[in-house]
Enzyme design. Structure first.
Site, PDB file in Angstrom:
ATOM      1  N   GLU A 201       0.796  -1.198   0.141  1.00  0.00           N
ATOM      2  CA  GLU A 201       0.133   0.091   0.076  1.00  0.00           C
ATOM      3  C   GLU A 201       0.833   1.250   0.067  1.00  0.00           C
ATOM      4  O   GLU A 201       1.896   1.122   0.787  1.00  0.00           O
ATOM      5  CB  GLU A 201      -0.903  -0.191   1.312  1.00  0.00           C
ATOM      6  CG  GLU A 201      -1.866  -1.161   1.322  1.00  0.00           C
ATOM      7  CD  GLU A 201      -2.528  -1.402   2.673  1.00  0.00           C
ATOM      8  OE1 GLU A 201      -2.123  -0.568   3.622  1.00  0.00           O
ATOM      9  OE2 GLU A 201      -3.149  -2.485   2.697  1.00  0.00           O
TER      10      GLU A 201
ATOM     11  N   GLU B 232      -4.940  -6.759   2.934  1.00  0.00           N
ATOM     12  CA  GLU B 232      -3.895  -7.489   3.253  1.00  0.00           C
ATOM     13  C   GLU B 232      -3.816  -8.878   3.052  1.00  0.00           C
ATOM     14  O   GLU B 232      -2.865  -9.498   2.423  1.00  0.00           O
ATOM     15  CB  GLU B 232      -3.380  -7.069   4.636  1.00  0.00           C
ATOM     16  CG  GLU B 232      -2.770  -5.728   4.915  1.00  0.00           C
ATOM     17  CD  GLU B 232      -3.863  -4.626   4.970  1.00  0.00           C
ATOM     18  OE1 GLU B 232      -3.573  -3.588   5.366  1.00  0.00           O
ATOM     19  OE2 GLU B 232      -5.110  -5.095   5.261  1.00  0.00           O
TER      20      GLU B 232
ATOM     21  N   PHE C  91       2.026  -1.565   8.657  1.00  0.00           N
ATOM     22  CA  PHE C  91       2.126  -1.333  10.014  1.00  0.00           C
ATOM     23  C   PHE C  91       2.319  -2.854  10.454  1.00  0.00           C
ATOM     24  O   PHE C  91       1.171  -3.721   9.924  1.00  0.00           O
ATOM     25  CB  PHE C  91       1.015  -0.625  10.697  1.00  0.00           C
ATOM     26  CG  PHE C  91       1.329   0.968  10.673  1.00  0.00           C
ATOM     27  CD1 PHE C  91       1.908   1.761  11.620  1.00  0.00           C
ATOM     28  CD2 PHE C  91       0.716   1.401   9.469  1.00  0.00           C
ATOM     29  CE1 PHE C  91       1.882   3.132  11.375  1.00  0.00           C
ATOM     30  CE2 PHE C  91       0.626   2.913   9.350  1.00  0.00           C
ATOM     31  CZ  PHE C  91       1.229   3.684  10.095  1.00  0.00           C
TER      32      PHE C  91
ATOM     33  N   ASP D 233       0.925  -4.038  13.189  1.00  0.00           N
ATOM     34  CA  ASP D 233      -0.215  -4.209  13.705  1.00  0.00           C
ATOM     35  C   ASP D 233      -1.388  -4.753  13.030  1.00  0.00           C
ATOM     36  O   ASP D 233      -2.149  -5.292  13.375  1.00  0.00           O
ATOM     37  CB  ASP D 233      -0.725  -2.780  14.216  1.00  0.00           C
ATOM     38  CG  ASP D 233       0.519  -1.755  14.860  1.00  0.00           C
ATOM     39  OD1 ASP D 233       0.616  -1.712  16.342  1.00  0.00           O
ATOM     40  OD2 ASP D 233       1.317  -1.314  14.285  1.00  0.00           O
ATOM     41  N   PHE D 234      -1.278  -4.405  11.577  1.00  0.00           N
ATOM     42  CA  PHE D 234      -2.370  -5.034  10.716  1.00  0.00           C
ATOM     43  C   PHE D 234      -2.270  -6.557  10.516  1.00  0.00           C
ATOM     44  O   PHE D 234      -2.772  -7.077   9.502  1.00  0.00           O
ATOM     45  CB  PHE D 234      -2.434  -4.333   9.286  1.00  0.00           C
ATOM     46  CG  PHE D 234      -2.299  -2.847   9.491  1.00  0.00           C
ATOM     47  CD1 PHE D 234      -2.779  -2.331  10.568  1.00  0.00           C
ATOM     48  CD2 PHE D 234      -1.900  -1.806   8.238  1.00  0.00           C
ATOM     49  CE1 PHE D 234      -2.870  -0.859  10.600  1.00  0.00           C
ATOM     50  CE2 PHE D 234      -2.100  -0.449   8.241  1.00  0.00           C
ATOM     51  CZ  PHE D 234      -2.650   0.079   9.632  1.00  0.00           C
TER      52      PHE D 234
ATOM     53  N   HIS E 242      -1.152   1.203  15.840  1.00  0.00           N
ATOM     54  CA  HIS E 242      -0.032   1.787  14.786  1.00  0.00           C
ATOM     55  C   HIS E 242       1.216   1.654  15.800  1.00  0.00           C
ATOM     56  O   HIS E 242       2.137   2.216  15.282  1.00  0.00           O
ATOM     57  CB  HIS E 242      -0.696   2.854  14.093  1.00  0.00           C
ATOM     58  CG  HIS E 242      -1.778   2.780  13.468  1.00  0.00           C
ATOM     59  ND1 HIS E 242      -2.921   2.884  13.733  1.00  0.00           N
ATOM     60  CD2 HIS E 242      -1.840   2.981  11.805  1.00  0.00           C
ATOM     61  CE1 HIS E 242      -3.691   2.785  12.865  1.00  0.00           C
ATOM     62  NE2 HIS E 242      -3.270   2.855  11.812  1.00  0.00           N
TER      63      HIS E 242
END
Length: 341
Positions: free
Chosen positions: A38, A69, A92, A94-95, A138
């Site tokens: 992205e 994702e 990130f 976190d994703f 994040h």
């Protein structure tokens, strides 16, 4: 090349520039290498992870993807199994949750599940870390999460020199590699880096082997083991402690899978004391793994131990609260002082 030798050779570069240089070199050498993620094409990566690649390689090899994702990481796994060498960026870390099936049940396991009939030579790059008030979704590192799961190699550079050598090695590796770069170290304009990550970087290609830690500072009194951003916070603490007569040795792990336990154990045999510093959560993580490795190898060498990590809470948005949970140089110094008492 040792840390001392690095300081005596080559031009300097930011960590983001060093990473891009390695990626571009590998893309020139092998047409099967491509980058997807992205905002990695026109924007150049929100942390400058792909700056300039689109201009040289075009949209067929530097691809912006939809915000899915699961879809594009699954596509990367398929491309790798078909013989290509994709680099897929998870903006990130976190994703990871929305694509964990593709990461762990596919990318990490498919070589094993196929009985070794095919490999998955891909690199999953991802930004980690807090210190800039981006809140709980994040700001995590999650090194320990990926290192805990078999089938993936886990790389965490702390300097530009290491970032380039480790990236070359990651792209050439026939196994999946999770390459975790700390936002604060990249050298981007809106997020100033600490002193340290911008280092001399040779123009020529070179690799840094996985599973080989680097002694960033030699010392005799206490061993400080860390990685990523906290290498620099540990070095800052070590300079303060030196004025107090405490000589700290700072070890940068550089990779968590494979993990260089031997360098850590040898250092503790010399110093007798161990402090492990991490920006990941304290429980079930890197700090506990390092301490247990030393205890299992030579418990008699371990006279004192402390760990410094993020408490088991989500990373706060509030700047004072975030500063309270993410260890700083003074937290490292206090831990070193405590093992010397």
């Amino acid at each position: 090349m040792s840390s001392q030798e690095q300081q005596q050779t080559g031009r300097t570069a930011t960590m983001s520039d060093a990473m891009v240089e390695a990626i571009a070199s590998e893309m020139r050498a092998d047409e099967e290498v491509f980058y997807m993620g992205e905002d990695v094409a026109d924007y150049g990566g929100i942390f400058d992870s792909t700056t300039g690649l689109l201009d040289e390689f075009g949209r067929d090899r530097v691809m912006d993807v939809p915000i899915s994702e699961t879809a594009y990481l699954g596509a990367a796994v398929g491309a790798a199994q078909a013989g290509m060498r994709p680099i897929a960026e998870l903006m990130f870390v976190d994703f990871f949750g929305v694509a964990m099936d593709q990461i762990y049940n596919q990318m990490a396991k498919n070589t094993y599940m196929s009985g070794g009939s095919f490999s998955v030579p891909m690199v999953l790059t991802t930004a980690v870390g807090g210190t800039y008030n981006d809140a709980a979704q994040h700001s995590q590192t999650l090194y320990g999460t990926f290192a805990h799961l078999p089938g993936m190699k886990v790389v965490v550079p702390s300097t530009a020199y290491d970032a380039k050598g480790l990236m070359h090695n990651a792209i050439r590796d026939d196994d999946p590699v999770v390459y975790m770069f700390h936002k604060r170290l990249m050298g981007i304009g809106w997020m100033p880096a600490p002193d340290g990550p911008k280092t001399p970087v040779p123009e020529e290609e070179y690799t840094i082997p996985f599973g080989k830690a680097d002694v960033k500072r030699e010392g005799d009194d206490v061993t400080v083991v860390t990685l990523g951003l906290h290498v620099h916070r540990a070095l800052e603490a070590a300079e303060t402690l030196a004025d107090e007569g405490i000589d700290a040795e700072v070890i940068d792990l550089r990779t968590l899978k494979p993990l260089d336990r031997e360098t850590v154990v040898e250092s503790v045999r010399k110093t007798g004391s161990l402090v492990v510093v991490d920006e990941d959560y304290q429980s079930y993580g890197v700090t506990g793994e390092i301490i247990s490795s030393v205890a299992e190898s030579d418990i008699e060498a371990l006279e004192a131990v402390e760990r410094v990590a993020v408490p088991d809470v989500p990373i706060p948005y509030s700047r004072p609260m975030e500063n309270a949970v993410i260890p700083g140089a003074e937290d490292v110094a206090e831990a070193v002082r405590s093992v010397g008492e």
